[in-house]
Design a protein around this motif. Sequence first.
Motif, short mmCIF file in Angstrom:
data_model
loop_
_atom_site.label_atom_id
_atom_site.label_comp_id
_atom_site.label_asym_id
_atom_site.label_seq_id
_atom_site.Cartn_x
_atom_site.Cartn_y
_atom_site.Cartn_z
N ASN A 93 10.79 21.40 -39.59
CA ASN A 93 11.62 21.89 -40.68
C ASN A 93 13.06 21.54 -40.36
N ASN A 118 18.63 25.11 -46.51
CA ASN A 118 18.49 25.41 -45.08
C ASN A 118 17.51 26.55 -44.79
N LEU A 119 17.43 27.53 -45.69
CA LEU A 119 16.58 28.69 -45.41
C LEU A 119 15.35 28.72 -46.33
N GLN A 122 13.05 25.90 -45.62
CA GLN A 122 12.24 26.09 -44.41
C GLN A 122 11.12 27.11 -44.66
N HIS A 151 11.32 24.65 -36.17
CA HIS A 151 12.48 24.80 -37.05
C HIS A 151 13.67 24.14 -36.36
N SER A 153 17.17 24.69 -36.06
CA SER A 153 18.19 25.70 -36.32
C SER A 153 19.53 25.13 -35.86
N GLU A 157 23.02 29.77 -34.82
CA GLU A 157 22.18 30.97 -35.01
C GLU A 157 22.70 32.09 -34.11
N SER A 170 22.51 30.99 -42.76
CA SER A 170 21.19 30.35 -42.90
C SER A 170 20.54 30.17 -41.54
N LYS A 171 21.32 29.82 -40.54
CA LYS A 171 20.74 29.56 -39.21
C LYS A 171 20.38 30.88 -38.51
N ILE A 174 17.12 31.88 -39.90
CA ILE A 174 15.99 31.07 -39.41
C ILE A 174 15.44 31.67 -38.11
N MET A 178 11.59 32.53 -37.80
CA MET A 178 10.79 31.86 -36.77
C MET A 178 10.07 32.89 -35.90
N SER A 194 12.03 27.27 -32.46
CA SER A 194 13.23 26.62 -33.00
C SER A 194 13.89 25.76 -31.95
#
Length: 269
Positions: A93, A118-119, A122, A151, A153, A157, A170-171, A174, A178, A194
């Motif tokens: 992703n 991004n989100l 995924q 993923h 990321s 994140e 978004s990160k 994730i 995940m 990720s």
Amino acid sequence: MEISLKNQVAIVTGASSGIGAGVAKSLASSGATVVVNYSSDKSLDKANSILKEITDAGGNGIVYLCDVSQENQVISMFQDVVSQLGTVDILVNNAGIQKDAKFTEMTLDQWNAVIGINLTGQFLCAREAIKEFLRRGIDTKRSVACGKIIHISSVHEIIPWAGHANYASSKGAIKMMMQTLAQEYGADKIRVNSICPGAIQTPINTNAWNTPEALNDLLTLIPYNRIGQPQDIGNLAVFLASDMSDYITGASIFVDGGMTTFESFSTGG
Ligand code: NAD
């Protein structure tokens, strides 16, 4: 140590450039048949040239047009790949964008565009992948796992990023998606992890490396003192897709030259 992904099918989203292209080539060189996803007609030539690099090197794959933020297109991509290639074993992703703005000036369109690709992108791809993994079940001729999701990321994140609230949000999200998927589908032997890149030299961050001054500034953030390359991410993607990493799930692995050690503290802060 030789890792083989032979007999396995991998979908790599946003694979017509940058990290996705690097990951697609790495997975193909380890024997996977790779779906080089691209998002619009404008990227078709680039997707075809990545596929040509793959086939010239003896690998296999196809190109596939799909905007990952669109549910109907994602569902069609998985259906078509399953009917053409039999199943899907590995999802990377990767597709992602930035629409940067100071928070008070960020438009709803900028927010929605980044979250949507991004989100939500995924989410949609992971959902269709897991449905296919469960339909097929474990086939030990392919892998001891029922399926693998990786993923892409970011260090963002965990590192807040002024001027990029949509991207950092978004990160961060994730990470939770995940880990939740790893928890929810662990008993089904589906592994979900990720990769969190630091600064990798791709079109998304050209401004950060395309002049000597910009690159020097960037290197002050990286203890290992070089910018990363897509292959650095591809190497880990191959490992995480393989049975060599069979006991790794629910992990965020940072590939960042040490960026998350916060180099600005190296002289005592
Ligand atoms: P890139 O711009 O080269 O690649 C992004 C890819 O996503 C492109 O191929 C683009 O066509 C594709 N894409 C965009 N919208 C799409 C959509 N709706 N559907 C399908 N594909 C779409 O940049 P990159 O650096 O290779 O970024 C890849 C991923 O890596 C992103 O998720 C990004 O957030 C992440 N990342 C990059 C860095 C870095 O330093 N380059 C660092 C951390 C994380």
